[in-house]
Design an enzyme around this catalytic site. Sequence first.
Site, PDB file in Angstrom:
ATOM      1  N   ASP A  25      18.390  -4.706  -3.037  1.00  0.00           N
ATOM      2  CA  ASP A  25      19.301  -4.751  -1.886  1.00  0.00           C
ATOM      3  C   ASP A  25      19.384  -3.376  -1.231  1.00  0.00           C
ATOM      4  O   ASP A  25      19.225  -3.228  -0.024  1.00  0.00           O
ATOM      5  CB  ASP A  25      20.705  -5.181  -2.330  1.00  0.00           C
ATOM      6  N   TYR A 200      10.203  -7.323 -14.507  1.00  0.00           N
ATOM      7  CA  TYR A 200      11.320  -7.835 -15.296  1.00  0.00           C
ATOM      8  C   TYR A 200      10.749  -8.196 -16.661  1.00  0.00           C
ATOM      9  O   TYR A 200       9.536  -8.287 -16.830  1.00  0.00           O
ATOM     10  CB  TYR A 200      11.911  -9.087 -14.644  1.00  0.00           C
ATOM     11  N   GLN A 264      11.827   6.747  -3.167  1.00  0.00           N
ATOM     12  CA  GLN A 264      11.116   5.594  -2.608  1.00  0.00           C
ATOM     13  C   GLN A 264       9.786   5.999  -1.949  1.00  0.00           C
ATOM     14  O   GLN A 264       8.767   5.325  -2.111  1.00  0.00           O
ATOM     15  CB  GLN A 264      12.012   4.955  -1.548  1.00  0.00           C
ATOM     16  N   ARG A 280       7.593  -6.106  -8.785  1.00  0.00           N
ATOM     17  CA  ARG A 280       8.619  -7.146  -8.919  1.00  0.00           C
ATOM     18  C   ARG A 280       9.514  -7.143  -7.682  1.00  0.00           C
ATOM     19  O   ARG A 280       9.611  -6.122  -6.976  1.00  0.00           O
ATOM     20  CB  ARG A 280       9.463  -6.863 -10.162  1.00  0.00           C
ATOM     21  N   GLY A 281      10.217  -8.245  -7.447  1.00  0.00           N
ATOM     22  CA  GLY A 281      11.200  -8.274  -6.354  1.00  0.00           C
ATOM     23  C   GLY A 281      10.512  -8.215  -5.002  1.00  0.00           C
ATOM     24  O   GLY A 281       9.310  -7.970  -4.899  1.00  0.00           O
ATOM     25  N   GLU A 282      11.303  -8.421  -3.949  1.00  0.00           N
ATOM     26  CA  GLU A 282      10.699  -8.541  -2.614  1.00  0.00           C
ATOM     27  C   GLU A 282      10.296  -7.201  -2.021  1.00  0.00           C
ATOM     28  O   GLU A 282       9.275  -7.093  -1.336  1.00  0.00           O
ATOM     29  CB  GLU A 282      11.665  -9.225  -1.643  1.00  0.00           C
ATOM     30  N   ASP A 283      11.095  -6.170  -2.252  1.00  0.00           N
ATOM     31  CA  ASP A 283      10.772  -4.911  -1.572  1.00  0.00           C
ATOM     32  C   ASP A 283       9.469  -4.314  -2.097  1.00  0.00           C
ATOM     33  O   ASP A 283       8.609  -3.876  -1.331  1.00  0.00           O
ATOM     34  CB  ASP A 283      11.918  -3.899  -1.717  1.00  0.00           C
ATOM     35  N   SER A 284       9.293  -4.334  -3.425  1.00  0.00           N
ATOM     36  CA  SER A 284       8.056  -3.765  -3.986  1.00  0.00           C
ATOM     37  C   SER A 284       6.849  -4.620  -3.655  1.00  0.00           C
ATOM     38  O   SER A 284       5.726  -4.105  -3.586  1.00  0.00           O
ATOM     39  CB  SER A 284       8.158  -3.615  -5.497  1.00  0.00           C
TER      40      SER A 284
HETATM   41  C1  LIG Z   1      10.493   1.930  -9.854  1.00  0.00           C
HETATM   42  C2  LIG Z   1      11.031   2.470  -8.562  1.00  0.00           C
HETATM   43  C3  LIG Z   1      11.519   1.618  -7.581  1.00  0.00           C
HETATM   44  N1  LIG Z   1      11.984   2.112  -6.415  1.00  0.00           N
HETATM   45  C4  LIG Z   1      12.521   1.224  -5.368  1.00  0.00           C
HETATM   46  C5  LIG Z   1      11.492   0.428  -4.628  1.00  0.00           C
HETATM   47  C6  LIG Z   1      12.358  -0.702  -4.080  1.00  0.00           C
HETATM   48  O1  LIG Z   1      12.985  -0.285  -2.888  1.00  0.00           O
HETATM   49  C7  LIG Z   1      13.396  -0.910  -5.166  1.00  0.00           C
HETATM   50  C8  LIG Z   1      13.116  -2.117  -6.034  1.00  0.00           C
HETATM   51  O2  LIG Z   1      13.419  -3.279  -5.341  1.00  0.00           O
HETATM   52  P1  LIG Z   1      12.620  -4.624  -5.536  1.00  0.00           P
HETATM   53  O3  LIG Z   1      11.200  -4.292  -5.551  1.00  0.00           O
HETATM   54  O4  LIG Z   1      13.047  -5.610  -4.517  1.00  0.00           O
HETATM   55  O5  LIG Z   1      12.976  -5.133  -7.006  1.00  0.00           O
HETATM   56  P2  LIG Z   1      14.391  -5.209  -7.792  1.00  0.00           P
HETATM   57  O6  LIG Z   1      14.196  -6.114  -8.913  1.00  0.00           O
HETATM   58  O7  LIG Z   1      14.868  -3.870  -8.166  1.00  0.00           O
HETATM   59  O8  LIG Z   1      15.381  -5.827  -6.743  1.00  0.00           O
HETATM   60  C9  LIG Z   1      15.846  -7.161  -6.786  1.00  0.00           C
HETATM   61  O9  LIG Z   1      17.203  -7.119  -6.384  1.00  0.00           O
HETATM   62  C10 LIG Z   1      17.812  -8.403  -6.374  1.00  0.00           C
HETATM   63  C11 LIG Z   1      19.276  -8.266  -6.057  1.00  0.00           C
HETATM   64  C12 LIG Z   1      17.085  -9.276  -5.388  1.00  0.00           C
HETATM   65  O10 LIG Z   1      17.645 -10.518  -5.304  1.00  0.00           O
HETATM   66  C13 LIG Z   1      15.658  -9.392  -5.845  1.00  0.00           C
HETATM   67  O11 LIG Z   1      14.988 -10.264  -5.021  1.00  0.00           O
HETATM   68  C14 LIG Z   1      15.028  -8.038  -5.886  1.00  0.00           C
HETATM   69  O12 LIG Z   1      14.899  -7.533  -4.581  1.00  0.00           O
HETATM   70  O13 LIG Z   1      13.399   0.263  -5.957  1.00  0.00           O
HETATM   71  C15 LIG Z   1      11.989   3.484  -6.164  1.00  0.00           C
HETATM   72  O14 LIG Z   1      12.411   3.909  -5.076  1.00  0.00           O
HETATM   73  N2  LIG Z   1      11.540   4.330  -7.145  1.00  0.00           N
HETATM   74  C16 LIG Z   1      11.068   3.887  -8.337  1.00  0.00           C
HETATM   75  O15 LIG Z   1      10.679   4.706  -9.205  1.00  0.00           O
END
Ligand SMILES: Cc1cn([C@H]2C[C@H](O)[C@@H](COP(=O)(O)OP(=O)(O)O[C@H]3O[C@@H](C)[C@H](O)[C@@H](O)[C@H]3O)O2)c(=O)[nH]c1=O
Length: 398
Positions: A25, A200, A264, A280-284
């Site tokens: 988020d 995950y 990020q 994992r997740g949508e952003d990655s």
């Molecule tokens: C590992 C890592 C991640 N990140 C960032 C990249 C992304 O912006 C964020 C990870 O987000 P995601 O990839 O989406 O995975 P997430 O599992 O962390 O987030 C999840 O949150 C839930 C509430 C949602 O419903 C899911 O759909 C999903 O978006 O962390 C860094 O900035 N540095 C890092 O070292």
Amino acid sequence: MPATPTPSTPSRWDLFCRVIDNHGDLGVCWRLAADLAHRGVQVRLWIDDARALTWMAPQGQAGVQVMPWRDPLADELPGDVVVEAFGCDPPAAFVARMAAAVVPPVWINLEYLSAEGFVERSHGLRSPQWSGPGTGLDKWFFYPGFTPRTGGLIRERHLGLPVDEAPGSPRPSAAELLQAHGLLLPPDRDIERTVLLFGYRQPALPGLLEALAGGHGPGRTRLLVTPGWSAEAVGDWLGAPMRPGAPAVARGRLQLIPLPALPQTAFDRLLAACDLNLVRGEDSLVRALWAARPMLWQLYPQEDTIRLTKLQAFLDVHLDDAAPPGLRAAFEAWNGARTWTAGDWSTLLEAALPPVSTRRTAGWTDWSAARARQLAQGRPDLTSALLDFARQHRSRTG
Ligand SMILES: Cc1cn([C@H]2C[C@H](O)[C@@H](COP(=O)(O)OP(=O)(O)O[C@H]3O[C@@H](C)[C@H](O)[C@@H](O)[C@H]3O)O2)c(=O)[nH]c1=O
């Protein structure tokens, strides 16, 4: 240097974000806020828990003001556009002020990314508010997506993403990037492939680790392990904890590097330096696509039918006829929809991602780069689409 907005561009945006769990988020909201700011918009990012920004965006961003979520929030005037991320329900008193404004802000609910059919059907729909503090306002549904009839994918022009670079442009190695963050990697003379793990908990991981540790070809695989679940799961497999930033651990032909949480922008660049990204997740997912490298996506844990329907919809959009054989099955295995052994993983890697020194074809690698470019070509990015949407709807009310 931020661009100057055209006179008709709504230039003050409020972006509301509630952190449910994990980092997605906040990750999405921060990216959007920073991208808007780079296009000359003043953003107030209202967050109920901003702690993760200390590692995700330690540099901050000119034009983005991070504000603590308050309820009631009656003492602030809304800007020209209010974006509510993922239906997070901005404070009622703030919504009441939106309704009372002479020219009400454009109110947008930014939804989760999916490739499912409902996204095209629901993108841009109006939700008139008949009751509550926002009575009389319209809320608009805005869906990111993979097709032209959706809101698109965030793709920040100011970052110079790999997908927008000329093919073959030089990229820093993972070791160089990590060194800039204080992590000195062991010599990499015999490292044949670098894999990043951000996932995950899930049952398919040990099989893949065994395949990589057993290895084939002359060299070794370097696995970059992100903190949190991935580090815990790899630690369980090793029988020893993986602490962020601790020295590398060797197991067979696998060299394991526990990563610290990275900003990020560094995370994005690291994906572009890896031979395979397990995200994992949508952003990655979006970052892995723009990194234009082979990847497998693990979906956020939800009820199986919901998750696997979402996975199939993505695979239907993502995998074209030129995709390496076995890739759909690998995505399914990575998401628990089928059982894969270490042997299945070895077969896939041998065929689609062989070690550099024995590589005759670069199947998965070349296909990923081409697929990323196709996905980006001729499509507006999410921020441009949001700006256009806000401009059109603002001129209707203004
Ligand atoms: C590992 C890592 C991640 N990140 C960032 C990249 C992304 O912006 C964020 C990870 O987000 P995601 O990839 O989406 O995975 P997430 O599992 O962390 O987030 C999840 O949150 C839930 C509430 C949602 O419903 C899911 O759909 C999903 O978006 O962390 C860094 O900035 N540095 C890092 O070292």
